[in-house]
Design a protein around this motif. Structure first.
Motif, PDB file in Angstrom:
ATOM      1  N   VAL A  40       0.875  -1.162   0.000  1.00 47.87           N
ATOM      2  CA  VAL A  40       0.000   0.000   0.000  1.00 47.87           C
ATOM      3  C   VAL A  40       0.913   1.213   0.000  1.00 47.87           C
ATOM      4  O   VAL A  40       1.667   1.447   0.955  1.00 47.87           O
ATOM      5  N   GLU A  64      -1.779  -0.914  -3.931  1.00 48.01           N
ATOM      6  CA  GLU A  64      -2.876  -0.016  -3.605  1.00 48.01           C
ATOM      7  C   GLU A  64      -2.275   1.352  -3.312  1.00 48.01           C
ATOM      8  O   GLU A  64      -1.082   1.450  -2.979  1.00 48.01           O
ATOM      9  N   SER A  66      -3.031   5.190  -1.291  1.00 48.02           N
ATOM     10  CA  SER A  66      -3.833   6.023  -0.412  1.00 48.02           C
ATOM     11  C   SER A  66      -3.012   7.268  -0.078  1.00 48.02           C
ATOM     12  O   SER A  66      -1.848   7.375  -0.483  1.00 48.02           O
ATOM     13  N   ASN A  89      -8.042   6.057   6.658  1.00 47.80           N
ATOM     14  CA  ASN A  89      -9.301   5.413   7.039  1.00 47.80           C
ATOM     15  C   ASN A  89      -9.361   3.931   6.691  1.00 47.80           C
ATOM     16  O   ASN A  89     -10.431   3.400   6.474  1.00 47.80           O
ATOM     17  N   GLN A  90      -8.232   3.255   6.598  1.00 52.13           N
ATOM     18  CA  GLN A  90      -8.279   1.827   6.287  1.00 52.13           C
ATOM     19  C   GLN A  90      -7.409   1.043   7.264  1.00 52.13           C
ATOM     20  O   GLN A  90      -6.449   1.568   7.814  1.00 52.13           O
ATOM     21  N   ASN A  91      -7.759  -0.224   7.452  1.00 53.06           N
ATOM     22  CA  ASN A  91      -7.002  -1.100   8.331  1.00 53.06           C
ATOM     23  C   ASN A  91      -5.780  -1.615   7.574  1.00 53.06           C
ATOM     24  O   ASN A  91      -5.914  -2.232   6.521  1.00 53.06           O
ATOM     25  N   LEU A  92      -4.606  -1.372   8.122  1.00 51.46           N
ATOM     26  CA  LEU A  92      -3.363  -1.780   7.464  1.00 51.46           C
ATOM     27  C   LEU A  92      -2.635  -2.882   8.226  1.00 51.46           C
ATOM     28  O   LEU A  92      -1.501  -3.204   7.901  1.00 51.46           O
ATOM     29  N   ARG A  95      -0.136  -5.514   6.659  1.00 50.64           N
ATOM     30  CA  ARG A  95       0.136  -5.090   5.274  1.00 50.64           C
ATOM     31  C   ARG A  95       1.532  -4.475   5.154  1.00 50.64           C
ATOM     32  O   ARG A  95       2.123  -4.016   6.130  1.00 50.64           O
ATOM     33  N   GLN A 120      -0.561   0.760  13.909  1.00 55.28           N
ATOM     34  CA  GLN A 120      -1.388   0.004  12.962  1.00 55.28           C
ATOM     35  C   GLN A 120      -0.934  -1.457  12.829  1.00 55.28           C
ATOM     36  O   GLN A 120      -1.582  -2.237  12.152  1.00 55.28           O
TER      37      GLN A 120
END
Length: 178
Positions: A40, A64, A66, A89-92, A95, A120
């Protein structure tokens, strides 16, 4: 050719071709490290939007994208205080995260981001920057991917601004000594 932004003059410093070469090299290095992963990429706004865009054009693997927005500059001086403006605003968790910076100088933003992403519980936390000012860097945090090392001079262009102006320049200019 010299340009004027607000009350200051800037002279040519790094060409669009040199920037493109550096970004292509960054993309290859990251690809080599994460062949079997889907990283990400998180761009740090506002400055990194052009870097992220071009990095994605050169990156051939799955990924991805962001963004987070942070600020630490006023005019041509760092405030030495990083303010988080827009969060993620996303769960990482679990990752691979690659932070994409336009420039790293003092390292204050990098330090704040490392702190935020440690919470995170990410699998890998890597930092990529197009420009790096080693003379200004004050942190012990390793930068994983560096495009171009530059002297500790104020620059604009390719996403970098002087009080809002200059982000759209395809070349990079440095503050004129005149």
């Amino acid at each position: 050719m010299e340009i004027k932004l607000h009350d200051k003059y800037f002279e040519p410093f790094i060409s669009a071709q040199e920037i493109d070469f550096a970004i292509a090299n960054l993309a290859r290095q990251i690809e080599d490290d994460f062949l079997d992963d889907v990283p990400v990429f998180i761009g740090v706004l506002n400055g990194s939007f052009m870097v992220v865009s071009d990095l994605m054009k050169h990156y051939n693997g799955d990924c991805e994208v962001s963004f987070v927005k942070m600020a630490s500059y006023e005019g041509t001086q760092t405030t030495n205080e990083v303010k988080q403006l827009i969060g993620l605003n996303q769960n990482l968790e679990g990752r691979t995260v690659v932070i994409v910076e336009d420039i790293v100088d003092t390292g204050n933003t990098v330090e704040e981001l490392k702190h935020l992403f440690k919470e995170q519980n990410v699998k890998h936390f890597k930092i990529a920057t197009l420009f790096f000012k080693p003379e200004a860097y004050k942190k012990d945090i390793k930068l994983d991917y560096v495009g171009i090392r530059i002297p500790n001079k104020f620059i604009v262009g390719f996403g970098l601004d002087y009080d809002g102006l200059g982000r759209n320049l395809k070349d990079v200019y440095q503050l004129s000594e005149k």
